[in-house]
Design an enzyme around this catalytic site. Structure first.
Site, PDB file in Angstrom:
ATOM      1  N   HIS A 180     -11.509  10.372  -8.310  1.00  0.00           N
ATOM      2  CA  HIS A 180     -11.902   9.201  -7.509  1.00  0.00           C
ATOM      3  C   HIS A 180     -12.191   9.631  -6.076  1.00  0.00           C
ATOM      4  O   HIS A 180     -11.379  10.305  -5.460  1.00  0.00           O
ATOM      5  CB  HIS A 180     -10.781   8.155  -7.495  1.00  0.00           C
ATOM      6  CG  HIS A 180     -10.730   7.316  -8.733  1.00  0.00           C
ATOM      7  ND1 HIS A 180     -10.265   6.033  -8.750  1.00  0.00           N
ATOM      8  CD2 HIS A 180     -11.109   7.595  -9.999  1.00  0.00           C
ATOM      9  CE1 HIS A 180     -10.360   5.540  -9.974  1.00  0.00           C
ATOM     10  NE2 HIS A 180     -10.855   6.483 -10.754  1.00  0.00           N
TER      11      HIS A 180
ATOM     12  N   TYR B 192      -6.702  -2.077  -3.438  1.00  0.00           N
ATOM     13  CA  TYR B 192      -5.448  -2.510  -2.819  1.00  0.00           C
ATOM     14  C   TYR B 192      -5.737  -3.824  -2.095  1.00  0.00           C
ATOM     15  O   TYR B 192      -6.520  -3.831  -1.148  1.00  0.00           O
ATOM     16  CB  TYR B 192      -4.955  -1.480  -1.796  1.00  0.00           C
ATOM     17  CG  TYR B 192      -4.422  -0.193  -2.395  1.00  0.00           C
ATOM     18  CD1 TYR B 192      -5.281   0.829  -2.818  1.00  0.00           C
ATOM     19  CD2 TYR B 192      -3.042   0.017  -2.516  1.00  0.00           C
ATOM     20  CE1 TYR B 192      -4.782   2.014  -3.348  1.00  0.00           C
ATOM     21  CE2 TYR B 192      -2.536   1.206  -3.046  1.00  0.00           C
ATOM     22  CZ  TYR B 192      -3.407   2.194  -3.463  1.00  0.00           C
ATOM     23  OH  TYR B 192      -2.903   3.361  -3.991  1.00  0.00           O
TER      24      TYR B 192
ATOM     25  N   PRO C  44       5.912   2.744  -3.929  1.00  0.00           N
ATOM     26  CA  PRO C  44       4.742   3.306  -4.612  1.00  0.00           C
ATOM     27  C   PRO C  44       3.397   3.028  -3.937  1.00  0.00           C
ATOM     28  O   PRO C  44       2.382   3.565  -4.369  1.00  0.00           O
ATOM     29  CB  PRO C  44       4.786   2.651  -6.002  1.00  0.00           C
ATOM     30  CG  PRO C  44       5.596   1.420  -5.832  1.00  0.00           C
ATOM     31  CD  PRO C  44       6.559   1.682  -4.726  1.00  0.00           C
TER      32      PRO C  44
ATOM     33  N   LYS D 258       2.828   8.416  -3.652  1.00  0.00           N
ATOM     34  CA  LYS D 258       3.291   9.741  -3.233  1.00  0.00           C
ATOM     35  C   LYS D 258       4.437  10.335  -4.048  1.00  0.00           C
ATOM     36  O   LYS D 258       4.685  11.539  -3.970  1.00  0.00           O
ATOM     37  CB  LYS D 258       3.761   9.665  -1.764  1.00  0.00           C
ATOM     38  CG  LYS D 258       2.632   9.536  -0.774  1.00  0.00           C
ATOM     39  CD  LYS D 258       1.887  10.849  -0.621  1.00  0.00           C
ATOM     40  CE  LYS D 258       0.622  10.704   0.167  1.00  0.00           C
ATOM     41  NZ  LYS D 258      -0.567  11.148  -0.518  1.00  0.00           N
TER      42      LYS D 258
ATOM     43  N   TYR E 254      -3.720   9.934   2.234  1.00  0.00           N
ATOM     44  CA  TYR E 254      -3.775   9.482   0.841  1.00  0.00           C
ATOM     45  C   TYR E 254      -4.137  10.624  -0.111  1.00  0.00           C
ATOM     46  O   TYR E 254      -3.516  10.782  -1.160  1.00  0.00           O
ATOM     47  CB  TYR E 254      -4.785   8.330   0.707  1.00  0.00           C
ATOM     48  CG  TYR E 254      -4.702   7.587  -0.601  1.00  0.00           C
ATOM     49  CD1 TYR E 254      -3.835   6.503  -0.745  1.00  0.00           C
ATOM     50  CD2 TYR E 254      -5.466   7.964  -1.698  1.00  0.00           C
ATOM     51  CE1 TYR E 254      -3.741   5.817  -1.949  1.00  0.00           C
ATOM     52  CE2 TYR E 254      -5.378   7.284  -2.904  1.00  0.00           C
ATOM     53  CZ  TYR E 254      -4.519   6.212  -3.021  1.00  0.00           C
ATOM     54  OH  TYR E 254      -4.430   5.541  -4.217  1.00  0.00           O
TER      55      TYR E 254
END
Ligand code: RFL
Ligand code: PHB
Length: 386
Positions: free
Chosen positions: A75, A200, A293, A297, A384
């Site tokens: 991704h 998100y 979460p 990580k 990220y």
């Protein structure tokens, strides 16, 4: 009670314990992995889904990245959705790196298969093992099989036994921790994802996350009060709430529906036990630290920890070189606290907290800054992708 000797006794056959025993094997160090649950249970446990760049490299270098490269979904971006608008963070453009969506179940499957193929000693269904004498020269692990006590005396014991294991208890550290007043309700559904990148969503009714496991399986999460039970969330309620929280332009936005075949509730908290060592006991992964979460990580940190610990143990056991082990906790904790910070930041920016209108407005301003400032979105992307 039977007694055996081994160089390294490892508690827990999650990602941390399995990868550690594999890396030690590559370095010529003998280990035994003692796992409380049976193999079917461990391999059926659904958890993480995002493997960051650095963790994928570690798996590849260790020769256990084939499954990830074959079945993982690379991704290049994520979407942040708020105020009824979607904003893409082009992580690959901003950092030159990407993440791979590849379920923890598959990571565990790959590592277990490899350990067993290499003749590794991984013992399932041992019940909760215990740790003894970590301050002395002969630490040990005990467990029981069929009413018969087993004792493994080791040069070093490593607790990779997660948040509720014996390693954390034996460490005896006063933890630094933080509770969040909500949980994630997570589902897996036989439904082709409507998205190609993770979404998100920050909505006034709460956070939602749209993820996936494959082109046929969707993974979705909803922020729910910590007191909610699974019975409070029949299927229709879950799908309707997801559609509202993913709204675009004031209109509900429906994820593709399908049969929900797995559901779970996970409370959110942060936890660090410092240092990650006591005498001849070392901790790695969730045994040492928990992150909420939202930053994806946890498993990545577990992989990172053992990539530091394995060469340090091997150097000590083979060459008597102590410095790697002496500095392990300090080196690991630097990354741990960076991940704690990022996960806390993502959690506070994206979830709904009770009450405060000021905080809510600041949250939206923060999101707007992240999606409009290249510096700000690059900072998110760097943290990220890892
Ligand atoms: P694990 O996987 O918990 O494995 C510990 C193992 O130890 C065993 N055990 C014992 N064995 C012997 N004796 C004892 N006394 C024992 N006590 C326990 C257990 O049975 C188990 O098999 O720990 P490890 O290896 O440190 O791995 C950590 C990860 O599992 C965890 O951090 C991630 O799942 C967190 N996480 C995520 N991490 C990511 O990197 N990316 C993600 O996208 C992501 N999403 C998530 C997540 C965790 C979630 N939940 C359920 C908390 C999403 C969710 C919802
Ligand atoms: C998942 O796919 O399970 C997942 C993805 C991203 C997260 C957490 C979990 O931040």
């Amino acid at each position: 009670m039977t007694t055996e000797r081994v160089q390294v006794a490892i508690l827990g056959a999650g990602p941390a314990g399995l990868l550690l025993s594999h890396l030690l094997h590559l370095a010529g160090v003998r280990s035994v992995v003692v796992e409380a649950r049976d193999q079917e249970y461990v391999q059926a446990r659904v958890r993480a889904g995002v493997v960051e760049h650095g963790a994928a490299e570690i798996l590849r270098e260790a020769g256990v990245g084939d499954g990830l490269d074959r079945e993982g979904l690379p991704h290049d971006g994520i979407e942040l959705r708020f105020d009824g608008e979607g904003h893409r963070i082009p992580m690959a453009d901003l950092t030159g790196r990407h993440i791979t969506v590849y379920g923890q179940q598959k990571v565990v499957r790959d590592l277990t298969e490899r350990r067993l193929a290499d003749g590794g000693d991984v013992r399932f269904a041992c019940g909760p093992a215990q740790v003894h004498d970590v301050d002395g020269p002969e630490p040990s692990v005990t467990y029981e099989v069929g009413g018969v006590g087993q004792r493994i005396v080791a040069d070093f014991v490593v607790g990779c036994d997660g948040a509720h294991g014996a390693g954390r208890v034996a460490l005896g550290a006063a933890p630094v921790e933080k509770e969040y007043p909500f949980a994630w309700l997570g589902i897996l559904a036989h439904a082709a994802p409507r998205i190609t990148e993770l979404v998100y969503a920050n909505h006034e009714r709460g956070f939602a996350l749209y993820s996936m496991r494959s082109n046929e399986v969707s993974r979705l999460y909803l922020q729910v009060p910590a007191s909610d039970r699974l019975e409070d969330w029949p299927d229709d309620r879950i799908w309707e709430e997801l559609a509202v929280r993913f709204s675009l332009g004031g209109e509900p936005w429906e994820p593709t529906r399908g049969e929900i075949f797995e559901r779970s509730l996970a409370p959110l908290h942060s936890y660090v036990g410092e240092p990650m060592q006591r005498g001849r006991l070392f901790l790695a992964g969730d045994a040492a630290h928990i992150v909420p979460p939202t930053g994806a990580k946890g498993m990545n940190l577990a992989i990172r920890d053992v990539s530091l610990l394995a060469p340090a143990l091997a150097a000590q056991l083979r060459d008597g070189e102590e410095s790697g082990l002496r500095t392990y906790s300090e080196r690991a904790l630097r990354d741990v606290w960076r991940a704690e910070y990022f996960s806390w930041w993502m959690t506070t920016m994206l979830h709904r907290f009770e009450g405060d209108a000021f905080d809510r407005r600041v949250q939206t301003a923060q999101l707007r800054s992240v999606v409009t400032s290249q510096a700000h979105s690059t900072a998110l992307a760097e943290a990220y992708v890892g």
